[in-house]
Enzyme design. Sequence first.
Site, short mmCIF file in Angstrom:
data_model
loop_
_atom_site.label_atom_id
_atom_site.label_comp_id
_atom_site.label_asym_id
_atom_site.label_seq_id
_atom_site.Cartn_x
_atom_site.Cartn_y
_atom_site.Cartn_z
N VAL A 15 0.83 -1.21 0.00
CA VAL A 15 0.00 0.00 0.00
C VAL A 15 0.87 1.26 0.00
O VAL A 15 0.61 2.21 -0.77
CB VAL A 15 -0.97 -0.01 1.22
CG1 VAL A 15 -1.87 1.24 1.19
CG2 VAL A 15 -1.82 -1.26 1.21
N LYS A 106 -7.12 -1.89 9.62
CA LYS A 106 -8.40 -2.36 10.18
C LYS A 106 -8.19 -3.07 11.51
O LYS A 106 -9.06 -3.05 12.37
CB LYS A 106 -9.13 -3.26 9.20
CG LYS A 106 -8.34 -4.44 8.69
CD LYS A 106 -7.98 -4.28 7.25
CE LYS A 106 -6.83 -5.16 6.87
NZ LYS A 106 -6.73 -5.44 5.47
N GLU A 130 -10.37 5.47 5.65
CA GLU A 130 -11.17 4.95 4.52
C GLU A 130 -10.64 3.60 4.00
O GLU A 130 -11.42 2.71 3.67
CB GLU A 130 -11.13 5.99 3.39
CG GLU A 130 -11.91 5.59 2.16
CD GLU A 130 -13.40 5.47 2.42
OE1 GLU A 130 -14.05 6.50 2.66
OE2 GLU A 130 -13.91 4.34 2.38
N GLY A 135 -11.02 -1.74 0.33
CA GLY A 135 -9.98 -1.34 -0.64
C GLY A 135 -10.28 0.01 -1.26
O GLY A 135 -10.27 1.04 -0.58
N ILE A 137 -13.10 1.10 -2.56
CA ILE A 137 -14.50 1.57 -2.53
C ILE A 137 -14.65 2.62 -1.42
O ILE A 137 -14.31 2.35 -0.27
CB ILE A 137 -15.49 0.42 -2.23
CG1 ILE A 137 -15.17 -0.82 -3.06
CG2 ILE A 137 -16.93 0.87 -2.46
CD1 ILE A 137 -16.00 -2.04 -2.68
N GLY A 188 -0.59 -9.66 -3.87
CA GLY A 188 -0.60 -8.63 -2.82
C GLY A 188 -1.98 -8.40 -2.21
O GLY A 188 -2.21 -7.39 -1.55
N GLU A 191 -3.24 -10.74 3.57
CA GLU A 191 -2.49 -10.14 4.68
C GLU A 191 -1.14 -10.84 4.82
O GLU A 191 -0.97 -11.96 4.32
CB GLU A 191 -3.27 -10.32 5.99
CG GLU A 191 -4.63 -9.66 6.01
CD GLU A 191 -4.54 -8.16 5.81
OE1 GLU A 191 -3.95 -7.49 6.65
OE2 GLU A 191 -5.04 -7.67 4.80
N LYS A 206 -13.48 -5.57 9.62
CA LYS A 206 -14.11 -4.58 8.72
C LYS A 206 -15.60 -4.43 9.06
O LYS A 206 -16.13 -3.32 9.05
CB LYS A 206 -13.93 -5.01 7.27
CG LYS A 206 -12.47 -4.93 6.82
CD LYS A 206 -12.25 -5.64 5.51
CE LYS A 206 -10.81 -5.52 5.02
NZ LYS A 206 -10.49 -6.43 3.93
N GLY A 303 -5.41 -4.86 -2.96
CA GLY A 303 -4.42 -4.57 -4.00
C GLY A 303 -3.81 -3.19 -3.79
O GLY A 303 -4.40 -2.33 -3.13
N1 HSE Z 1 -6.29 -8.88 2.87
C1 HSE Z 1 -7.30 -7.92 2.62
C2 HSE Z 1 -8.32 -8.52 1.67
C3 HSE Z 1 -6.69 -6.68 2.05
O1 HSE Z 1 -8.00 -9.53 1.04
O2 HSE Z 1 -9.43 -8.00 1.59
C4 HSE Z 1 -7.64 -5.51 1.95
O3 HSE Z 1 -8.10 -5.12 3.22
#
Ligand code: HSE
Length: 430
Positions: A15, A106, A130, A135, A137, A188, A191, A206, A303
């Site tokens: 990121v 998160k 955010e 991701g 959105i 990517g 986690e 989340k 991503g």
């Molecule tokens: N590992 C997380 C996913 C990355 O796959 O959604 C984005 O938060």
Amino acid sequence: MKKEIGIGLLGFGVVGSGVAKILHHHQEDLTYKLGVPVAIRRVLIQNKQKQRETVLPKDVFTDSLDDLLNDESIDIIVEVFGGMNHAKSAMERALKAGKGVVTANKDVMAVHGRELLSLADQNGCDLFYEASVGGGIPLIRTLEDGLASDRITSLLGIVNGTTNFILTKMKHEKKTYEEALAEATELGFAEADPTADVGGIDAARKMAILASLSFSEEVQLDDVYVRGMDAIEDGDLELAEQFGYTVKMAGSAKKDEQGVEVSVEPVFFPNEHPLASVNNEFNAVYVRGAAVGETMFYGPGAGSLPTATSVTADIVAACRNLLLGVNGKRVHSYQYERKVKADDQKFARYFHRISVQDEIGVLSRLSAIYSKNGASLATVIQHANPNREDADLIFITHAISRKQHLDVLNELKTAPQVNGVLSHYRIEGD
Ligand code: HSE
């Protein structure tokens, strides 16, 4: 009026490097939008010797957080190294040093969000997050601003890109779980420790963040009922297909007069349900409001560049507030006391797959367990296994409480002629 806004980046992984790219490639547009340029002044990394492909000059990289916190030209700290304690303490120190904070974390926001947001208030700083959910959105800002006039009653969606990617590859390309997970890691999406993804914890974090924000009460991580991908047994994806369903790892949050219920688990969606066709690393969330009705938000859920887009949008928001002199002016408090529903207050339809001895009377004996628990059945089907003495029984219930569902499963497990409860799913959207 400031001549330039300085950014300190904590981390330069998937990121962080994406944020650097966006700030570099969109520099002209961002300068136009803000009236002043935004520049990355320092980047905190662990290993200064590591070769990095970047447009940033070598001397911005440091392994000392103090270099960022003591730098008066840095206005905003962007935390993108993830994890828990280290990230939380860095954010606290940044806020106490009077710097705005943008985070994609998160893990921290789901558990310590309330505490950090009030620390931000106390220090007159912004704290934006955010990128912690969905991701690319813009979900958090939509809930905070776009739907601010409404009362949100439910959220239902896919909020983990990795598990959605794995399920898509297993269903459509017949890849194995291991192959699909390796690909998600390579791209990517996963986690650093992918057990958070596949175990449902990443999505649970989340959903706790989204539910707290949507319902204006503190939904804690422990309030989220979580089942991971390991609940999906061999043959289940094909079985779901035979019955006209698609399996998705889904997050759900609902609120009514009795309280809130939040869950993350593998769920059966009818194939014609829009969430059944959300594929790969994409996320999608239905948000239902008392006034607006149903809205849906869709986009890349993981991503580098999608997530960095959300981080950079937060940087822009924090820059605007700084330039307008209104940073840290939001008051973060919850309107309602936390109230979580009990299992006998949560209702859904369920799909049960039970392995039994293929003997006369077994079906009626097991059906009796459902009626005894007041669980009404919609469909009962026997799948005989050729050349074997066992069979799979499929029970699809009408709406029953989670308590009834669990009580029935417990009784089934110990019933004579039952080899085992192979798998069970909540059914959504019929
Ligand atoms: N590992 C997380 C996913 C990355 O796959 O959604 C984005 O938060």
